[in-house]
Design a protein around this motif. Structure first.
Motif, short mmCIF file in Angstrom:
data_model
loop_
_atom_site.label_atom_id
_atom_site.label_comp_id
_atom_site.label_asym_id
_atom_site.label_seq_id
_atom_site.Cartn_x
_atom_site.Cartn_y
_atom_site.Cartn_z
N ASP A 122 77.17 60.93 46.25
CA ASP A 122 78.51 61.03 45.71
C ASP A 122 79.16 62.63 46.12
N THR A 123 78.29 63.59 45.69
CA THR A 123 78.60 64.89 45.75
C THR A 123 78.66 65.48 47.30
N ILE A 124 77.90 64.69 48.12
CA ILE A 124 77.93 65.54 49.58
C ILE A 124 78.82 64.49 50.35
N GLN A 125 79.33 63.37 49.81
CA GLN A 125 80.24 62.59 50.71
C GLN A 125 81.45 63.32 51.43
N PRO A 126 82.18 64.05 50.67
CA PRO A 126 83.27 64.63 51.26
C PRO A 126 82.80 65.75 52.33
N LEU A 127 81.74 66.30 52.02
CA LEU A 127 81.47 67.43 52.86
C LEU A 127 80.91 66.94 54.12
N ILE A 128 80.23 65.84 53.99
CA ILE A 128 79.95 64.81 55.46
C ILE A 128 81.27 64.65 56.32
N ASN A 129 82.26 64.13 55.74
CA ASN A 129 83.27 64.24 56.43
C ASN A 129 83.88 65.35 56.75
N ARG A 130 83.96 66.41 56.06
CA ARG A 130 84.53 67.66 56.20
C ARG A 130 83.82 68.24 57.53
N VAL A 131 82.62 68.14 57.77
CA VAL A 131 81.82 68.61 58.87
C VAL A 131 81.86 67.92 60.10
N GLY A 132 82.69 66.72 60.08
CA GLY A 132 82.82 65.90 61.13
C GLY A 132 81.86 64.90 61.62
N LEU A 133 81.21 64.57 60.37
CA LEU A 133 80.02 63.49 60.92
C LEU A 133 80.83 62.12 60.12
N ARG A 134 80.21 61.16 60.59
CA ARG A 134 80.70 59.65 60.11
C ARG A 134 79.65 59.06 59.28
N ASN A 135 79.95 58.39 58.38
CA ASN A 135 79.11 57.51 57.41
C ASN A 135 77.97 56.64 58.39
N GLU A 136 77.90 56.32 59.68
CA GLU A 136 77.13 55.66 60.47
C GLU A 136 76.28 56.73 60.85
N HIS A 137 76.54 57.95 60.82
CA HIS A 137 75.39 58.88 61.09
C HIS A 137 74.12 58.83 59.93
N LEU A 138 74.44 58.64 58.66
CA LEU A 138 73.71 58.90 57.73
C LEU A 138 72.44 57.77 57.67
N ALA A 139 72.31 56.88 58.37
CA ALA A 139 71.35 56.08 58.59
C ALA A 139 70.28 56.44 59.71
N ARG A 140 70.74 57.51 60.44
CA ARG A 140 70.15 57.83 61.56
C ARG A 140 69.01 59.00 61.20
N TYR A 141 67.97 59.22 62.21
CA TYR A 141 66.89 60.07 62.27
C TYR A 141 67.27 61.36 62.98
#
Ligand SMILES: Nc1ncnc2c1ncn2[C@@H]1O[C@H](COP(=O)(O)OP(=O)(O)OP(=O)(O)O)[C@@H](O)[C@H]1O
Length: 245
Positions: A122-141
């Protein structure tokens, strides 16, 4: 004026076969970027590692937020550790290859803040978007991401701890030129938004002068501190004289 985030006083480092560098002193304030520039082997990474307490300097004092970390209790040192982070040159070694991106970006938060995965996410979600990554990236290695995406993830992971100082050791040298420019721009924007200070290590004069107002040039065991415009003229002069040899 607030005290410097980082202060180096007469730092020297030797590995037993002569000094790599000696008598280095400078300070870095909040929201400032200082560059470490010089040819391969002059000691840029070693100095960065000494600042991060990954290596012990042979002489001199390093103050982080006016405190000498070697004099702190191990608990205080662990607490202060989250304020000082390092970005490494090789994106492929920055993240654990066996962890998904979601696991990697939440790891530091879970360790330092003692929170569970869902809270960290929950804390990092806004930062993931801020740095230009998408949620689909999160499941990748990591091997399923580009070098630029890995460095963006590293930035999200580090900035989740609200660091005061980041040692960036050639953070874009393994990236294509266009991706390099995007990551550097992102780092500048994050600095403007958070006030983080950077010690930016590079052997590329264009990259270092784009990122830093003051540049520390290490050469043949000596050093000199330049402002940006003097640095650019000195690089031009060196380049012209080496072409004329
Ligand atoms: N653990 C070590 N033991 C002995 N010598 C070392 C060690 N680490 C680094 N050195 C030496 O210290 C010098 C500085 O190395 P360092 O990696 O800091 O240079 P650098 O300026 O970052 O180089 P590059 O730009 O190629 O990364 C080199 O001569 C290196 O061989």
């Amino acid at each position: 004026m607030s005290p410097p985030v980082l202060e180096l006083k007469n730092i020297a480092k030797s590995y037993g076969h002569g000094d790599v560098f000696a008598d280095i002193s400078f300070s870095v304030s909040e929201a400032e970027s200082i560059g470490l520039f010089g040819e391969s082997g002059c000691g840029k990474t070693t100095l960065g590692r000494c600042i991060m307490q990954l290596e012990r300097q042979s002489a001199g004092t390093i103050l982080l937020d006016s405190l000498d970390p070697t004099r702190l209790s191990s608990r205080k040192r662990r607490e202060s550790r989250q304020s000082y982070q390092m970005i490494f040159q090789h994106p492929e070694v920055s993240l654990n290859p066996k962890m998904t991106l979601a696991q990697s970006v939440t790891e530091l938060l879970m360790v330092h803040k003692k929170i569970c995965f869902d809270e960290a996410m929950d804390t990092i979600q806004p930062l993931i978007n801020r740095v230009g990554l998408r949620n689909e990236h999160l499941a990748r290695y990591p091997h399923q991401l580009s070098g630029g995406e890995v460095q963006r993830a590293v930035l999200a992971r580090i900035f989740s701890l609200q660091p005061k100082l980041i040692i960036a050791d050639e953070p874009t040298s393994m990236l294509d030129v266009s991706v390099q420019a995007q990551v550097l721009r992102l780092m500048k924007e994050l600095q403007n938004e958070t006030g983080v200070a950077y010690v930016f290590i590079s052997h590329d004069p264009d990259v270092i002068s784009a990122m830093c107002d003051r540049i520390f040039w290490l050469s043949k065991r000596t050093w000199r501190l330049y402002d940006k415009s003097t640095f650019i003229s000195q690089v031009k002069e060196d380049y012209t004289s080496s072409k004329n040899v």
